[in-house]
Design a protein around this motif. Structure first.
Motif, PDB file in Angstrom:
ATOM      1  N   SER A   1       0.850  -1.184   0.000  1.00  0.00           N
ATOM      2  CA  SER A   1       0.000   0.000   0.000  1.00  0.00           C
ATOM      3  C   SER A   1       0.896   1.248   0.000  1.00  0.00           C
ATOM      4  O   SER A   1       2.053   1.178   0.397  1.00  0.00           O
ATOM      5  N   PHE A   2       0.344   2.385  -0.454  1.00  0.00           N
ATOM      6  CA  PHE A   2       1.147   3.608  -0.505  1.00  0.00           C
ATOM      7  C   PHE A   2       0.476   4.729   0.262  1.00  0.00           C
ATOM      8  O   PHE A   2      -0.740   4.744   0.439  1.00  0.00           O
ATOM      9  N   ASP A   3       1.295   5.681   0.671  1.00  0.00           N
ATOM     10  CA  ASP A   3       0.822   6.825   1.430  1.00  0.00           C
ATOM     11  C   ASP A   3      -0.126   7.661   0.563  1.00  0.00           C
ATOM     12  O   ASP A   3       0.198   7.990  -0.564  1.00  0.00           O
ATOM     13  N   GLY A   4      -1.289   7.988   1.098  1.00  0.00           N
ATOM     14  CA  GLY A   4      -2.294   8.698   0.305  1.00  0.00           C
ATOM     15  C   GLY A   4      -2.125  10.207   0.240  1.00  0.00           C
ATOM     16  O   GLY A   4      -3.079  10.931   0.039  1.00  0.00           O
ATOM     17  N   LYS A   5      -0.884  10.714   0.408  1.00  0.00           N
ATOM     18  CA  LYS A   5      -0.672  12.167   0.337  1.00  0.00           C
ATOM     19  C   LYS A   5       0.104  12.530  -0.929  1.00  0.00           C
ATOM     20  O   LYS A   5       0.818  11.703  -1.477  1.00  0.00           O
ATOM     21  N   GLY A   6      -0.021  13.769  -1.389  1.00  0.00           N
ATOM     22  CA  GLY A   6       0.719  14.219  -2.569  1.00  0.00           C
ATOM     23  C   GLY A   6       0.378  13.360  -3.777  1.00  0.00           C
ATOM     24  O   GLY A   6      -0.777  13.015  -3.989  1.00  0.00           O
ATOM     25  N   VAL A   7       1.393  13.001  -4.570  1.00  0.00           N
ATOM     26  CA  VAL A   7       1.162  12.155  -5.739  1.00  0.00           C
ATOM     27  C   VAL A   7       0.694  10.769  -5.290  1.00  0.00           C
ATOM     28  O   VAL A   7       0.026  10.050  -6.029  1.00  0.00           O
ATOM     29  N   GLY A   8       1.018  10.418  -4.040  1.00  0.00           N
ATOM     30  CA  GLY A   8       0.571   9.145  -3.480  1.00  0.00           C
ATOM     31  C   GLY A   8      -0.945   8.991  -3.518  1.00  0.00           C
ATOM     32  O   GLY A   8      -1.463   7.881  -3.627  1.00  0.00           O
TER      33      GLY A   8
END
Ligand code: AMP
Ligand code: MG
Length: 349
Positions: free
Chosen positions: A324-331
């Motif tokens: 899973s990836f961080d949901g901030k910025g391009v994430g």
């Protein structure tokens, strides 16, 4: 139909081929071409028949509107009813580039292009091949991503050819897309700008330019009862053929969970795959382990994600696990695409 495939270098534009491509589009035909986001499937945006052909070639539901691509700010007024102040500010800062803005449409834009809506999505791409083609085609190219409906968007011409060979007049191969994710979409027709699809231009970047922006809540929620405002966002999308599940949790737990489950599936005779990062790739056991890059390098992850999903298909992988990836910025854009590709199957450890 015979599809003509032409290789082109963005830094050395073949004007003869661009003229030919422009003629095809002006005559109502279709040309797939590179942009900085993903490859586009282009037709004359002001010709309802052309838009009809785009839907048919992709197998796209006809209520899913197309984005109109322009090459110069002076052409915007020709297809919209009014240009709000925010649009000038955003254009100044982010056009040409990976930002799509929604306006009230002018009468000359057929509803066949806008999926029946009285609004129109407009983008000015920065890719030089795309810009030359738009000019040669008369200024307005309607272009969704150049994949069959539901499949991951193509970031290299190989996958455009796989999906569209025989369905379009021409495919221009301009190498790998710089960004690899579709544009950010912002709706400027309401009181406050609203992000309908996250992308490389982030919420923070937009707020810097126009103050407060809202985010369509359906973007990151799978079970929302509300329909997304960008009609295309409601469809299962970007999906590999294998069954993709996202595993969320602390790194060690994620690695253990995936290894355990991949082993079980492998024993049952399935081909297994993992979408990993450089930090963890060496710790997985599966038939195919692919790193999207360093965890902190979101731009690289964005550039590689769709290609990797396609590669699992090439290899016939049936069971795929993704970190899973961080949901901030391009994430936020990365997670939005990954969640849709996984049909929102997420396991939280
Ligand atoms: P694609 O070009 O394949 O990335 O798809 C275009 C996206 O833009 C889809 O998600 C559409 O729903 C969205 N879109 C295009 N026009 C409009 C519009 N007028 N209003 C809202 N969303 C739009
Ligand atoms: Mg698409």
């Amino acid at each position: 139909m015979d599809t003509k495939i032409i290789k082109m270098d963005e830094e050395n534009i073949d004007t003869e081929a661009i003229d030919e491509a422009g003629r095809i589009i002006r005559a109502g035909g279709l040309v797939a071409f590179p942009t900085e986001t993903v490859y586009g499937l282009g037709g004359d945006a002001l010709n309802a028949d052309s838009s009809g052909k785009i839907y048919a070639a992709k197998g796209r539901p006809s209520d899913n509107p197309l984005i109109v691509h322009i090459a110069g700010m002076e052409d915007l007024a020709g297809i919209v009813r009014k240009i709000p102040e925010e649009a000038y500010l955003l254009a100044e800062r982010y056009w040409p580039g990976p930002l799509t803005m929604i306006f009230e449409k002018a009468d000359c834009v057929p509803t066949a292009t806008t999926g029946g809506l009285d609004t129109v999505a407009v983008r000015m791409p920065s890719n030089k091949i795309a810009r030359a083609l738009i000019q040669s085609a008369g200024g307005y190219i309607a272009a969704p991503s150049a994949n069959l409906s539901g499949r991951p968007s193509p970031t290299v011409a190989k996958y455009v050819i796989e999906d569209l060979d025989g369905r379009v007049e021409m495919i221009i191969d301009g190498g790998e897309a710089d960004i690899g994710l579709e544009s950010t979409i912002i709706d400027l027709t309401g009181d406050k700008p609203v992000i309908l699809r996250p992308g490389y231009i982030t919420e923070e970047m937009l707020e810097e330019t126009v103050g407060g922006v809202d985010v369509d809540r359906t973007i990151l929620e799978g079970n929302s009862k509300q329909a997304p405002k960008a009609p295309g966002m409601k469809y299962r999308h970007y999906a590999p053929k294998g069954n993709l599940t996202i595993i969320e949790g602390q790194a060690d737990q994620v690695v253990n969970y995936i290894n355990e489950h991949a082993y079980a599936f492998k024993k049952e005779g399935n081909k297994t795959g993992v979408i990993a990062t450089d930090e963890t790739a060496g710790r997985y056991q599966a038939d195919s382990i692919k790193s999207v890059g360093k965890r902190e390098d979101e731009n690289q992850i964005a550039r590689q994600l769709f290609r990797i999903l396609r590669e699992f298909d090439d290899e016939g992988v049936q069971i795929i696990y993704a970190e899973s990836f961080d949901g901030k910025g391009v994430g936020q854009a990365i997670m939005n695409r990954l969640l849709k590709a996984a049909g929102h199957q997420v396991i939280k450890l």
